[in-house]
Design a protein around this motif. Structure first.
Motif, short mmCIF file in Angstrom:
data_model
loop_
_atom_site.label_atom_id
_atom_site.label_comp_id
_atom_site.label_asym_id
_atom_site.label_seq_id
_atom_site.Cartn_x
_atom_site.Cartn_y
_atom_site.Cartn_z
N PHE A 43 13.87 4.50 8.05
CA PHE A 43 12.72 5.18 7.47
C PHE A 43 12.95 5.35 5.97
CE2 PHE A 43 12.30 6.56 11.88
CZ PHE A 43 10.94 6.42 12.06
N ALA A 44 11.88 5.20 5.19
CA ALA A 44 11.98 5.35 3.74
C ALA A 44 10.67 5.91 3.19
CB ALA A 44 12.28 4.00 3.08
N ASP A 45 10.80 6.73 2.13
CA ASP A 45 9.64 7.27 1.42
C ASP A 45 9.50 6.52 0.10
OD1 ASP A 45 8.96 9.21 3.28
OD2 ASP A 45 10.40 10.64 2.48
N LEU A 46 8.35 5.89 -0.10
CA LEU A 46 8.09 5.12 -1.31
C LEU A 46 6.91 5.72 -2.07
CD1 LEU A 46 8.26 1.46 0.10
CD2 LEU A 46 10.15 2.90 -0.71
N LEU A 47 6.87 5.41 -3.36
CA LEU A 47 5.71 5.72 -4.19
C LEU A 47 5.14 4.40 -4.69
CD1 LEU A 47 7.19 8.76 -6.14
CD2 LEU A 47 5.22 8.84 -4.60
N GLU A 48 3.88 4.15 -4.36
CA GLU A 48 3.24 2.88 -4.70
C GLU A 48 2.37 3.05 -5.94
OE1 GLU A 48 0.52 -0.60 -2.55
OE2 GLU A 48 0.93 1.30 -1.53
N SER A 68 13.32 8.06 -1.16
CA SER A 68 14.43 8.26 -0.23
C SER A 68 14.47 7.08 0.73
CB SER A 68 14.27 9.57 0.54
OG SER A 68 13.14 9.52 1.38
N GLY A 69 15.66 6.82 1.25
CA GLY A 69 15.81 5.72 2.19
C GLY A 69 16.50 4.52 1.56
N ALA A 70 16.71 3.50 2.38
CA ALA A 70 17.39 2.28 1.93
C ALA A 70 16.56 1.07 2.34
CB ALA A 70 18.79 2.19 2.54
N LEU A 71 16.54 0.05 1.44
CA LEU A 71 15.81 -1.19 1.70
C LEU A 71 16.68 -2.37 1.33
CD1 LEU A 71 13.57 1.02 0.36
CD2 LEU A 71 12.03 -0.75 1.24
N ARG A 72 16.36 -3.55 1.87
CA ARG A 72 17.11 -4.77 1.60
C ARG A 72 16.18 -5.80 0.97
NH1 ARG A 72 17.60 -4.01 6.94
NH2 ARG A 72 16.78 -6.08 7.46
N VAL A 73 16.64 -6.38 -0.15
CA VAL A 73 15.93 -7.49 -0.76
C VAL A 73 16.57 -8.77 -0.22
CG1 VAL A 73 15.24 -8.60 -2.90
CG2 VAL A 73 15.55 -6.11 -2.84
N GLY A 100 17.71 7.76 13.21
CA GLY A 100 16.89 7.44 12.05
C GLY A 100 15.91 8.55 11.72
N LEU A 101 15.30 9.14 12.74
CA LEU A 101 14.38 10.25 12.52
C LEU A 101 15.12 11.49 12.02
CD1 LEU A 101 12.01 9.91 15.61
CD2 LEU A 101 11.35 9.70 13.21
N ARG A 102 16.29 11.75 12.60
CA ARG A 102 17.05 12.92 12.16
C ARG A 102 17.50 12.79 10.72
NH1 ARG A 102 20.45 13.30 17.81
NH2 ARG A 102 19.13 14.87 18.85
N GLY A 103 17.86 11.56 10.34
CA GLY A 103 18.26 11.35 8.96
C GLY A 103 17.10 11.50 7.99
N GLN A 104 15.91 11.10 8.40
CA GLN A 104 14.74 11.20 7.53
C GLN A 104 14.19 12.62 7.47
OE1 GLN A 104 13.67 8.94 5.62
NE2 GLN A 104 11.65 9.62 4.96
N TYR A 105 14.28 13.34 8.60
CA TYR A 105 13.70 14.69 8.66
C TYR A 105 14.74 15.67 9.21
CZ TYR A 105 9.51 11.80 8.35
OH TYR A 105 8.58 10.88 7.97
N PRO A 106 15.79 15.95 8.48
CA PRO A 106 16.85 16.84 8.99
C PRO A 106 16.36 18.26 9.25
CG PRO A 106 17.17 16.38 6.65
CD PRO A 106 16.09 15.46 7.12
N ASP A 107 15.45 18.75 8.43
CA ASP A 107 14.96 20.11 8.64
C ASP A 107 14.20 20.22 9.96
OD1 ASP A 107 16.07 20.84 6.23
OD2 ASP A 107 14.18 20.65 5.10
N TYR A 108 13.36 19.23 10.24
CA TYR A 108 12.61 19.29 11.49
C TYR A 108 13.54 19.11 12.68
CZ TYR A 108 9.00 18.57 14.97
OH TYR A 108 8.21 18.71 16.08
#
Length: 823
Positions: free
Chosen positions: A790-795, A750-755, A631-639
Motif C-alpha cells: 500500500f502507498a499514498d501518492l500525490l498526483e 508513504s509506501g514503497a514502489l519499484r521502477v 500490509g494493512l497494519r503497516g499502512q494503518y497502524p493506528d486503526y
C-alpha cells in the motif's frame, strides 16, 4: 351450547394432530415413509367416517362426525398450508449450493414443466375425447412436483446434499410455472380468452420475476427488522411466520404475481443472511420453530388429502382407469425425456455441472405430486364456471395420479437411492472414519483396562469388555488396509474440507461471543464457502484459485477506489478498507485456532506424506492471509491498534450482557433495571460498529510527509494542496506503464514502489517522485512503476505541473535535476 362448526373443527384438527404423532413411531418401526402412511390413514378414515359416525359411543361418534365435517378447500391449501410448507423447505436449503445448480433447476422447473404439460395434454386429448385445453390444464396440474412430498421423503431416506438440492429446488421453483400456466389455460376455458404466445410468455415472466422481486424486498426488509429486535427470540420467530404469509398474500392476492416464488425468495434471503443477524442459539431455535410448523402442516395436509380421496374417486370408472394409465405413462415418459435427454445438454454446453446417471434416475423417480396438484384441482372443482365433465375429468385423474406417486414412487425412492449406493459414505469419508475409529477404540480399550486395575475388577470381565473394543479397533484397521487406497491429493482434499468446517465453527464462536459484528461474520463465511466450492468442484487447484480470488481486491473495492480517484469520495473506499481489515483479522484468528486445535489431530489420522502436504497447503493460506493483513497494519497502524482494542471491547460487552442476564435469573436485578442496562450495552455496541477508518488521504497531511516541500509557506502549501490529488495505491498495482502517454507526475507520501528497468528494479520510497520525464519531454513513459505494498501518492496533472514549477524555483530545480540524472 357451543356452535357445532367451531368445536367440531377444533376436535377434528386436534384429533388428526394426535393421530399424526402416533404414526411417527409406527412409520419408523415399519421403515415406511411417514407422509405416505398419513395419506393411507386419511383414506381409511375417509372411508370409515360415514359408517362409524353413527356409533352410539360418547366421543367416538363426535370424532367421526368432526372428520366428516372437515373439508379441504383450495384456499385452505394455498393460503394456510402452502406458505408454511414452502417457507420451511426453502429456509433449510443451502443458498450457495442452490445457486451452483440454478441452471438445471430453472431448466427443469420451466422448460421441463412446459414439455411435460404438452406431452400429457396431447396424449390425453388423443384417447379421452376431452378438449385439448382441458387436457393441457391437467398436464400443468400434474407436472407440478410437490415440495411438501419431496422434502419430506428426501429427509427420511437421507438423500445426498446435491441430489436433494436438485430435486427440492426444482419442486420449489416449478410451482410458479404450473400456477401461471394453469391460470392462463383456466382463463381460456372459463372466459374464452385466447392470448398469443408472446403475451403468455410476458405474463409468465411478469408473474415469476414479480414474485422474486416481492420476496427479495420483503426478505431484506424483515431481515433488517430481525437485526433490531434486540435478541428477543419469540419476536424473531413470530416475525418470520408473518413474513411467510405476508409474502404469499402480497404477491398472490394483491400484486397478482407468484406467491410461491415470493415465499421461496423471502425464505432464501432469511436463510442466507439470518445466521449473521441472529445468534447461533436463536438461529437454531428459529429452525426448530419452522420444523415444528412444518410437521403440523405436513401432517394435517396429508391426512386431509387422504380424507378427501374417497369422495373424489367415488365414481371412478374403468374408462377413467385407462385415462389414468395414459396419464402416468405420459408423465413418466416426459420425465425421462427431460432428465435423460435434455438435461445432459446443459452440461455439454457448460451451462451447468454434469449430473450423474444415478442422480438422474432418482430425479426421474422422485418427482412426487401432492398438495399443490390437489389444490389446483380443487380450484377447478369449486368453480362452477368449469363444465361438469371437465371438473370430473380433472378431479378424478389428478387424485389418481397423486395417489400413484405417493403409493408407488414415494415408498420406492429410498430403494433406488440405496440401489445406487447414494446413501453410502465415499472412499475418503470411509478412510477417515476407519482411521479415527481404530485409534479411538484402541484408546478406549486401554482406558477400560486402566479403570479395571483401579477397581480390582476380575480379569475375565476386563478381557470381555476391553477385548470387544480391541477387536473392533482391529476390524477398523483391517478395513483400512484392505479398502480402496486413497491418493495423496484425495487425503489433502479431505483434510482441507475438515479444516474448513472447523474454521466455520471458529467464526461462529467469535460471532456468538461478540467478537465479530454481523457484516464481518457474513463476509468471512462467504469467503470460506468460496474456498469450499473451489475445493469441491476442482480439488486443490480450485482451492488455490479461490484463495487467490479471496485475497484479491474485488469489484466493490475497485469501484470505491475509482470513486475516490475520479470524484474524491473517501467514504466508500474507507468502508472497503475497513471491511477488508476486519475480515482478514478475523480470518487470521480463526486460522490460528484451527492450527492449534484441529490440524495436529487431523494429521495424526492421515499418512505421513498426505499430512505434510495438508500442513503445507494450510500454512500457504495462513501466510498469504498474514502478508495481506501485515500490509494493512503497516499502512494503518493506528486503526490496527483501534481494531484490536475494539475486538476486546466487543467481547467484554458480550460478557457484561451475560453477567446481567445471570443477575436477572438470580433475582439480583429487577426486569426494569436489566432492560436499562441492556439498552446501555446496545448503545455502546452500536458506537463500536461506527468506528471510522481514516485513510490519511488529506493532501495537506500528505504534503507534510514529503521533504522537498518543507521550504514552502502555509499559503504555498495550501495552494499546492488544491492542485494535488491524493491517491491510494494497492499492492502490485502498476501506477504508470512503459509506453503509455504521461499526463501527470506523482510524489510518494508513504509506501514503497519499484521502477522496472532493464537493469533491474529501482526502489522508490517516501519523499521520492516519478513521472516527471513524460511531462518535461512530452514523450511516452519510459518505465513501469509498481507498488510494493500500500502507498499514498500525490498526483499532479500536466497543467498544474507547469503552473507549480513556474511559481516555485526550488521545486523546479529539484525536479529538473532529478530528470537530468534519470535521462
Amino acid at each position: 351450547m357451543h356452535e357445532a362448526g367451531v368445536w367440531s373443527t377444533v376436535l377434528g384438527l386436534a384429533s388428526l394432530l394426535a393421530l399424526a404423532v402416533l404414526m411417527v413411531p409406527v412409520a419408523r418401526r415399519l421403515a415406511f415413509p411417514f407422509t405416505v402412511l398419513l395419506a393411507l390413514v386419511g383414506i381409511g378414515l375417509g372411508v370409515g367416517a360415514h359408517s362409524l359416525e353413527a356409533l352410539p359411543l360418547p366421543g367416538v361418534s363426535d370424532f367421526f362426525q368432526a372428520l366428516h365435517r372437515l373439508e379441504i378447500t383450495a384456499d385452505a391449501v394455498l393460503f394456510v398450508f402452502l406458505p408454511a410448507l414452502v417457507f420451511e423447505a426453502a429456509l433449510a436449503m443451502n443458498v450457495r449450493r442452490l445457486l451452483e445448480d440454478l441452471a438445471p433447476i430453472v431448466f427443469l422447473a420451466v422448460f421441463g414443466l412446459l414439455l411435460s404439460t404438452l406431452l400429457i395434454g396431447a396424449s390425453l386429448a388423443a384417447v379421452s375425447g376431452v378438449g385439448l385445453v382441458a387436457c393441457l390444464m391437467l398436464g400443468a396440474i400434474c407436472s407440478a412436483t410437490d415440495p411438501v412430498a419431496v422434502v419430506a421423503i428426501f429427509k427420511e431416506v437421507g438423500a445426498p446434499k446435491r441430489l436433494a438440492i436438485l430435486v427440492e429446488g426444482e419442486s420449489l421453483f416449478n410451482d410458479a410455472t404450473a400456477i401461471v400456466l394453469f391460470t392462463l389455460l383456466a382463463a381460456i376455458l372459463t372466459e374464452g380468452s385466447a392470448p398469443t404466445v408472446a403475451a403468455g410468455v410476458l405474463d409468465f415472466l411478469r408473474v415469476f420475476l414479480g414474485g422474486i422481486a416481492v420476496g427479495l424486498v420483503l426478505g431484506r426488509a424483515f431481515v433488517a427488522l430481525l437485526a433490531r429486535l434486540g435478541g428477543e427470540a419469540l419476536a424473531e420467530r413470530s416475525l418470520t411466520v408473518a413474513l411467510a404469509y405476508l409474502a404469499f398474500l402480497l404477491g398472490e392476492h394483491y400484486l397478482h404475481v407468484s406467491g410461491v416464488m415470493a415465499v421461496v425468495t423471502a425464505a432464501l434471503v432469511v436463510s442466507a443472511r439470518g445466521p449473521s443477524v441472529l445468534s447461533p442459539e436463536h438461529w437454531h431455535g428459529l429452525h426448530e420453530t419452522w420444523e415444528q410448523l412444518g410437521f403440523w402442516a405436513n401432517s394435517l395436509i396429508f391426512l386431509l388429502v387422504g380424507l378427501a380421496v374417497p369422495g373424489l374417486l367415488a365414481n371412478f370408472t374403468a374408462e377413467q382407469g385407462l385415462w389414468l394409465a395414459v396419464l402416468v405413462a405420459a408423465a413418466l415418459g416426459g420425465r425421462v425425456l427431460i432428465i435423460f435427454g435434455l438435461l445432459p445438454l446443459l452440461g455439454k454446453l457448460r451451462l451447468a455441472q454434469q449430473v450423474s446417471t444415478a442422480f438422474k434416475a432418482v430425479m426421474f423417480w422422485g418427482g412426487l405430486r401432492g398438495a399443490v396438484s390437489l389444490a389446483l384441482a380443487l380450484i377447478v372443482l369449486e368453480d362452477s364456471r368449469f363444465p361438469p365433465e371437465v371438473q370430473q375429468f380433472i378431479g378424478v385423474l389428478v387424485t389418481g395420479f397423486v395417489l400413484f406417486t405417493l403409493f408407488v414412487n414415494a415408498p420406492t425412492v429410498g430403494l433406488l437411492i440405496r440401489f445406487f449406493r447414494l446413501d453410502a459414505l465415499g472412499p475418503e469419508d470411509r478412510a477417515l472414519r476407519d482411521r479415527a475409529l481404530a485409534g479411538a477404540l484402541e484408546e478406549i480399550s486401554q482406558s477400560v483396562e486402566a479403570i479395571a486395575v483401579r477397581q480390582a475388577t476380575a480379569p475375565e470381565i476386563v478381557s470381555t469388555v476391553s477385548g470387544a473394543y480391541h477387536q473392533r479397533s482391529l476390524a477398523a484397521a483391517q478395513r483400512l488396509s484392505t479398502g480402496e487406497a486413497l491418493s495423496e491429493d484425495a487425503w489433502v482434499r479431505l483434510g482441507l474440507a475438515n479444516l474448513a468446517a472447523r474454521e466455520q465453527r471458529a467464526y461462529t464462536q467469535q460471532f456468538e461471543e461478540g467478537f465479530l459484528a454481523s457484516p464481518v461474520y457474513r463476509a468471512v463465511t462467504q469467503k470460506l464457502e468460496d474456498l469450499q466450492d473451489g475445493l469441491r468442484g476442482q480439488g486443490l487447484p480450485g482451492w488455490e484459485r479461490s484463495l487467490a480470488r479471496n485475497l484479491a481486491f474485488d469489484w466493490r473495492f475497485r469501484l470505491a477506489l475509482t470513486l475516490q480517484r475520479r470524484l474524491g469520495w473517501l467514504g466508500p473506499l474507507s468502508a472497503q478498507v475497513r471491511d477488508r481489515f476486519e475480515r482478514l483479522a478475523a480470518t487470521e484468528l480463526a486460522l490460528t485456532d484451527v492450527r492449534e486445535s484441529s490440524l495436529p489431530r487431523l494429521q495424526a489420522l492421515m499418512p505421513a506424506a498426505a499430512a505434510g502436504a495438508l500442513a503445507a497447503a494450510f500454512e500457504a493460506r495462513a501466510q498469504a492471509v498474514g502478508e495481506a493483513l501485515a500490509g494493512l497494519r503497516g499502512q494503518y497502524p493506528d486503526y490496527a491498534a483501534h481494531l484490536a482494542q475494539r475486538f476486546l471491547e466487543r467481547g467484554a460487552l458480550r460478557l457484561e450482557g451475560q453477567r446481567y442476564q445471570a443477575m436477572l435469573r438470580d433475582g439480583v436485578l429487577t426486569p426494569e433495571a436489566h432492560r436499562d442496562l441492556c439498552a446501555t450495552l446496545q448503545a455502546e455496541e452500536a458506537a463500536l460498529d461506527q468506528l471510522p477508518l481514516d485513510l490519511g488521504l488529506d493532501p495537506k497531511r500528505l504534503l507534510a510527509k514529503v521533504g522537498m516541500f518543507s521550504h514552502l509557506s502555509e499559503a504555498q502549501l495550501a495552494r499546492l494542496a488544491e492542485a494535488l490529488r491524493p491517491r491510494l495505491v494497492l499492492p502490485e498495482e502498476a501506477v504508470v506503464t512503459a509506453g503509455e502517454a504521461g499526463h501527470s507526475m506523482f510524489f510518494i507520501s508513504s509506501g514503497a514502489l519499484r521502477v522496472l528497468t532493464e537493469a533491474g528494479p529501482v526502489l522508490l520510497g517516501s519523499g521520492d517522485f516519478f513521472g516527471e520525464l513524460a511531462l518535461l519531454d512530452g514523450e511516452p513513459r519510459n518505465a513501469t512503476v509498481v507498488a510494493s505494498g500500500f502507498a499514498d501518492l500525490l498526483e499532479l496533472d500536466a497543467e498544474s505541473f507547469t503552473a507549480v514549477l513556474a511559481e516555485d524555483e526550488t521545486l523546479r530545480a529539484a525536479v529538473e535535476a532529478a530528470a537530468a540524472a534519470r535521462r
